[in-house]
Design an enzyme around this catalytic site. Structure first.
Site, mmCIF file in Angstrom:
data_model
loop_
_atom_site.group_PDB
_atom_site.id
_atom_site.type_symbol
_atom_site.label_atom_id
_atom_site.label_comp_id
_atom_site.label_asym_id
_atom_site.label_seq_id
_atom_site.Cartn_x
_atom_site.Cartn_y
_atom_site.Cartn_z
ATOM 1 C CD GLU A 1 3.020 -7.668 61.286
ATOM 2 O OE1 GLU A 1 2.294 -8.478 61.881
ATOM 3 O OE2 GLU A 1 4.232 -7.894 61.035
ATOM 4 C CE LYS B 1 1.304 -11.905 61.450
ATOM 5 N NZ LYS B 1 2.241 -11.127 62.295
ATOM 6 C CB CYS C 1 4.625 -10.502 58.978
ATOM 7 S SG CYS C 1 6.318 -10.516 59.641
ATOM 8 C CE LYS D 1 14.119 -12.761 61.754
ATOM 9 N NZ LYS D 1 13.894 -11.770 62.798
ATOM 10 N N GLY E 1 28.877 5.978 83.246
ATOM 11 C CA GLY E 1 30.124 5.892 83.972
ATOM 12 C C GLY E 1 31.229 5.421 83.046
ATOM 13 C CB THR F 1 28.594 -0.040 80.398
ATOM 14 O OG1 THR F 1 29.073 -0.210 81.732
ATOM 15 C CG2 THR F 1 28.269 1.426 80.153
ATOM 16 C CD GLU G 1 30.688 -7.416 82.515
ATOM 17 O OE1 GLU G 1 31.874 -7.081 82.515
ATOM 18 O OE2 GLU G 1 29.733 -6.607 82.544
#
Length: 587
Positions: free
Chosen positions: A48, A117, A153, A191, A299, A406, A411
């Site tokens: 697409e 589409k 799609c 998926k 880091g 990271t 978190e």
């Protein structure tokens, strides 16, 4: 194709375009067509919006971009005068002042047909209704005497309703002999099963074979996994392309008494944690390469998050493109220094140690007067993180290497990160990976890696890093569990809050402690301002922060963890009401 249209040969171009690189995408299309011609193909099919790259977002609204895409399509059309394979290629298309998500059939030196589409997605990561007009439902195109339906799609994902046309049904009724579906379908865990289920439903209702051609590659936060496939009319899997790699695969379709049928190669498709890891590698690789960074910098703390990110970076780019920096302070344990060194040695990347005491103490000296009379608290802890962030960004500025952030999804959910400190950076490969999965992926990488990974085999993340209790090392004897519930509990609650949007009362009813659930929900809400300023990162879950989940920063609503009364339907005027059923579709 043989006499009487008994055979049709189709090449599936599962390729990795770059948004906005129209000339580069056209060259990729040409190279794939040359391969298809060598294979004797009658037709080559691209994903697409291939010529523009997908998703182009608001870039597609620029008239200059629209014109450049059109010019590239016209150039490719002229080249098909050589008698080689026809091309079915996606592009933005302006017609009568309206902009469409379209697919062009190029054959015999001309643009033989355009298909638009019809059903435009406007949910999750998709926002096509903002930029494209809805196309008309059209019949099949004819290629070498064969009538081919080209639903794009989303046209295969949703059945007919008030807002959606059943494009496949229309194509079957107007004489299509097989369906060829160009896709821009981004990866998320599970998926493949969803795509297959939807495609089987379309084959069942149409009695037609279906060719599913998907894009591969990273585009900002999205990763497209390819995994293109073909279903025969009896719903058997006729061919399967591999995931996460480019592939130009040529398949023969033979027409018999029962219609068209294909028998092609079936490659294994990786799933689960392996697929998530492969997505993180591909997402980081393409973000770095497509944006022109010479390499990456991160880091290295001796902890598991930076260790996993280092492994992903080496697998994505090669050890020579990765630089690690350990930035110790007085609370950094010797085991952290030792583990960081072992990690760098195992992965083979450049590594250095830069103590930060002088810088942190300098900041504290400068702040002594404004902080006079105030107790030490999290402010001083954050000074350590912000010093590290400043130094990493300075090295990035000087060398051009991009800082890899990271922080994991656990978190980022609860704000257990320092803005302008450990959140500094250009891209985060594990932004959508919960902490419990960080542990799983680290163990996984020690026994497996993707086929195209550039890092070494075997154990690359020291076991001591994996088994050690996580800690930010911003004060003496600190562990993450001082501030947070155990990660298995935290992640289970977060998955229900973020991915499922469950009310607090229903989470508590599942057996979770009410006070813990309320606290985590509060942390999730008040950390929205941090997430809004966080680096982009690979999407692997059903709902990531940024593209999928967009909450207001200023927001006074709080779920009180109480079961609310059922709606009182007697208060609602029912005249003119229409029921609707949500159905999750695709791009």
């Amino acid at each position: 194709m043989t006499e009487n249209a008994a055979r049709l040969t189709i090449s599936l171009a599962q390729l990795n375009p770059t948004v906005g690189d129209i000339a580069g995408n056209a060259d990729k299309a040409r190279a794939a067509r040359r391969q298809a011609a060598a294979d004797g193909a009658d037709l080559i099919v691209y994903p697409e919006l291939f010529i523009a790259g997908y998703p182009p977002e608001d870039l597609v609204l620029k008239p200059a971009f629209q014109a450049a895409c059109r010019a590239a399509i016209e150039d490719l059309a002229r080249e098909t005068a050589d008698g080689g394979p026809a091309m079915l290629i996606g592009s933005p298309w302006v017609d009568n002042g309206k902009l469409y998500n379209a697919c062009a059939l190029l054959d015999g030196g001309r643009i033989a047909a355009i298909r638009h589409k019809v059903n435009l997605p406007n949910y999750g990561v998709f926002d096509e209704k903002r930029v494209f007009a809805r196309g008309p439902v059209s019949g099949p195109v004819t290629i070498r005497g064969v009538r081919i339906g080209v639903p794009i799609c989303e046209d295969t994902w949703l059945e007919e309703s008030e807002d959606y046309e059943n494009v496949v049904e229309c194509l079957a009724e107007t004489g299509a002999e097989l369906l060829v579906v160009p896709n821009g379908s981004p990866y998320a865990r599970g998926k493949n099963d969803m795509r297959m289920s939807v495609s089987v439903a379309r084959v069942t209702e149409s009695d037609l074979p279906l060719v599913y051609v998907n894009q591969v590659g990273g585009q900002d936060e999205l990763v497209f996994d390819g995994a293109s496939f073909v279903l025969n009319a009896d719903r058997t899997l006729a061919a399967q392309l591999p995931g996460f790699v480019e592939s130009v695969t040529t398949l023969s379709f033979v027409k018999g008494a029962a219609g068209w049928r294909c028998d092609g190669p079936v490659a294994p498709v990786i799933e689960g944690d392996e697929a998530d890891y492969a997505a993180c590698v591909l997402g980081l690789r393409d973000y770095v390469r497509k944006n022109g960074f010479p390499g990456v910098l991160l880091g290295i703390s001796g902890g598991i998050d930076s260790a996993l990110c280092a492994a992903i970076a080496v697998d994505a780019l090669g050890a020579d493109k990765v630089r690690g920096v350990m930035l110790p302070f007085r609370y950094t344990a010797q085991i952290s220094l030792d583990d960081a060194g072992r990690l760098a040695s195992a992965l083979g990347f450049g590594y250095e140690v830069l103590p930060i005491a002088q810088a942190v103490e300098g900041f504290e000296a400068i702040l002594a007067k404004p902080f006079a009379g105030l107790e030490r608290d999290i402010t001083e802890e954050n000074l350590q993180a912000r010093t590290r962030g400043t130094l990493l960004m300075a090295i990035s500025n000087k060398t051009g290497a991009m800082v890899v952030t990271t922080g994991n999804k656990s978190e980022m959910s609860v704000g257990y990160a320092t803005l302008y400190g450990d959140m500094n950076g250009g891209f985060n490969p594990i932004k959508d990976i919960y902490k419990t999965q960080v542990f799983r992926l680290s163990s996984l990488r020690n026994r497996w890696k993707p086929d195209d990974a550039l890092g070494p085999d075997g154990e690359v993340i020291p076991e001591s890093i994996i088994i050690r209790p996580p800690t930010a090392e911003l004060r003496e004897n600190q562990t993450d569990q001082d501030s947070l519930p155990p990660y298995d509990v935290l992640d289970a609650i977060l998955e229900r809050l973020v991915e499922r949007e469950q009310p607090l009362a229903s989470i508590v009813a599942e057996g979770f402690d009410k006070d813990t659930v309320v606290r985590i929900d509060r942390l999730l809400n008040i950390a929205e301002y941090k997430r809004r300023q966080a680096a982009p990162g690979v999407k692997v879950t059903r709902k990531n922060f940024g593209r999928d989940r967009r909450y207001p920063i200023t927001n006074r609503f709080r779920d009180k963890a109480e079961v609310l009364p059922a709606p009182d339907e007697s208060l609602v005027t029912k005249v003119g009401r229409a029921s609707s059923e949500a159905f999750e579709g695709e791009g």
